[in-house]
Design an enzyme around this catalytic site. Sequence first.
Site, PDB file in Angstrom:
ATOM      1  N   PRO A   9      -5.614  -0.124  -2.512  1.00  0.00           N
ATOM      2  CG  PRO A   9      -6.420  -1.633  -4.081  1.00  0.00           C
ATOM      3  CD  PRO A   9      -5.649  -0.360  -3.971  1.00  0.00           C
ATOM      4  CG  ASN A  10      -7.617  -4.837   0.214  1.00  0.00           C
ATOM      5  OD1 ASN A  10      -8.675  -4.770   0.834  1.00  0.00           O
ATOM      6  ND2 ASN A  10      -7.544  -5.265  -1.031  1.00  0.00           N
ATOM      7  NE  ARG A  17      -3.733  -6.899   2.781  1.00  0.00           N
ATOM      8  CZ  ARG A  17      -3.346  -6.399   1.598  1.00  0.00           C
ATOM      9  NH1 ARG A  17      -2.827  -5.178   1.503  1.00  0.00           N
ATOM     10  NH2 ARG A  17      -3.465  -7.119   0.509  1.00  0.00           N
ATOM     11  CE1 TYR A  22       1.217  -7.201   1.584  1.00  0.00           C
ATOM     12  CE2 TYR A  22      -0.639  -8.461   2.443  1.00  0.00           C
ATOM     13  CZ  TYR A  22       0.095  -7.978   1.370  1.00  0.00           C
ATOM     14  OH  TYR A  22      -0.294  -8.267   0.091  1.00  0.00           O
ATOM     15  CG  ASN A  71       2.053  -0.514  -1.709  1.00  0.00           C
ATOM     16  OD1 ASN A  71       1.603  -1.196  -2.627  1.00  0.00           O
ATOM     17  ND2 ASN A  71       2.350  -1.006  -0.521  1.00  0.00           N
ATOM     18  CB  ALA A  74      -4.683  -5.736  -5.860  1.00  0.00           C
ATOM     19  CD  GLU A  95       5.939  -1.356  -8.903  1.00  0.00           C
ATOM     20  OE1 GLU A  95       6.300  -1.014 -10.057  1.00  0.00           O
ATOM     21  OE2 GLU A  95       5.592  -2.516  -8.619  1.00  0.00           O
ATOM     22  CG  HIS A  97       5.104  -3.758  -4.084  1.00  0.00           C
ATOM     23  ND1 HIS A  97       3.766  -3.554  -4.326  1.00  0.00           N
ATOM     24  CD2 HIS A  97       5.746  -3.558  -5.259  1.00  0.00           C
ATOM     25  CE1 HIS A  97       3.605  -3.263  -5.611  1.00  0.00           C
ATOM     26  NE2 HIS A  97       4.786  -3.249  -6.195  1.00  0.00           N
ATOM     27  NE  ARG A 104       2.456 -12.150  -1.189  1.00  0.00           N
ATOM     28  CZ  ARG A 104       1.516 -11.236  -0.929  1.00  0.00           C
ATOM     29  NH1 ARG A 104       1.839  -9.938  -0.886  1.00  0.00           N
ATOM     30  NH2 ARG A 104       0.269 -11.618  -0.725  1.00  0.00           N
TER      31      ARG A 104
HETATM   32  C1  DQA Z   1       1.479  -5.066  -1.939  1.00  0.00           C
HETATM   33  C2  DQA Z   1       1.651  -6.325  -2.804  1.00  0.00           C
HETATM   34  C3  DQA Z   1       0.457  -6.507  -3.720  1.00  0.00           C
HETATM   35  O1  DQA Z   1       0.646  -7.674  -4.520  1.00  0.00           O
HETATM   36  C4  DQA Z   1      -0.813  -6.669  -2.916  1.00  0.00           C
HETATM   37  O2  DQA Z   1      -1.930  -6.773  -3.766  1.00  0.00           O
HETATM   38  C5  DQA Z   1      -0.990  -5.592  -1.905  1.00  0.00           C
HETATM   39  C6  DQA Z   1       0.173  -5.084  -1.172  1.00  0.00           C
HETATM   40  C7  DQA Z   1       2.623  -4.896  -0.925  1.00  0.00           C
HETATM   41  O3  DQA Z   1       2.758  -3.804  -0.394  1.00  0.00           O
HETATM   42  O4  DQA Z   1       3.341  -5.856  -0.647  1.00  0.00           O
HETATM   43  O5  DQA Z   1      -2.112  -5.174  -1.605  1.00  0.00           O
HETATM   44  O6  DQA Z   1       1.502  -3.942  -2.801  1.00  0.00           O
END
Ligand code: DQA
Length: 143
Positions: A9-10, A17, A22, A71, A74, A95, A97, A104
């Site tokens: 998501p997102n 964002r 990011y 990735n 959240a 995994e 990010h 953070r």
């Molecule tokens: C994320 C880090 C997560 O904590 C966050 O909720 C994201 C992006 C990252 O790529 O840094 O949506 O996975």
Amino acid sequence: MNITIINGPNLNMLGQREKEHYGDFSYKKLVDTVKEHAAYKSVDLDVFQSNHEGEIVSKIQTSESDCFIVNAGAYTHTSIAVRDALAAVSKPFLEVHISNVYARDRFRHSSYLSDIAEGVICGLGIYSYIAAIDYFVHKYSSV
Ligand code: DQA
């Protein structure tokens, strides 16, 4: 070799964002960059993004790829369902990010995926994905 990248998501909001975490590259830029790198490395790459937990679970269950780069956004910090799907198919996954989750909020320091992942890469921006692709290329070509 087939790799599926799963973005949660997102991540489709990249470029808009929280640029301090990011960067300012768009989701399209991310996809174009990883696809270009995969082609250069002769990797068959599928890139998937969803804002919905169940769709991510279904993608993991039905994908025919050899391994995953995940990735989960959240959902990393909340989703037993994504963890269970990855455990169920029992394929190697990394995994990743974009941001350094350890620099953070505290709730981002815990992951439902890390202990069953082959490894974790974070904080390198788009390069987190590039490094993950290179890891699998190295792993599957060095025998
Ligand atoms: C994320 C880090 C997560 O904590 C966050 O909720 C994201 C992006 C990252 O790529 O840094 O949506 O996975």
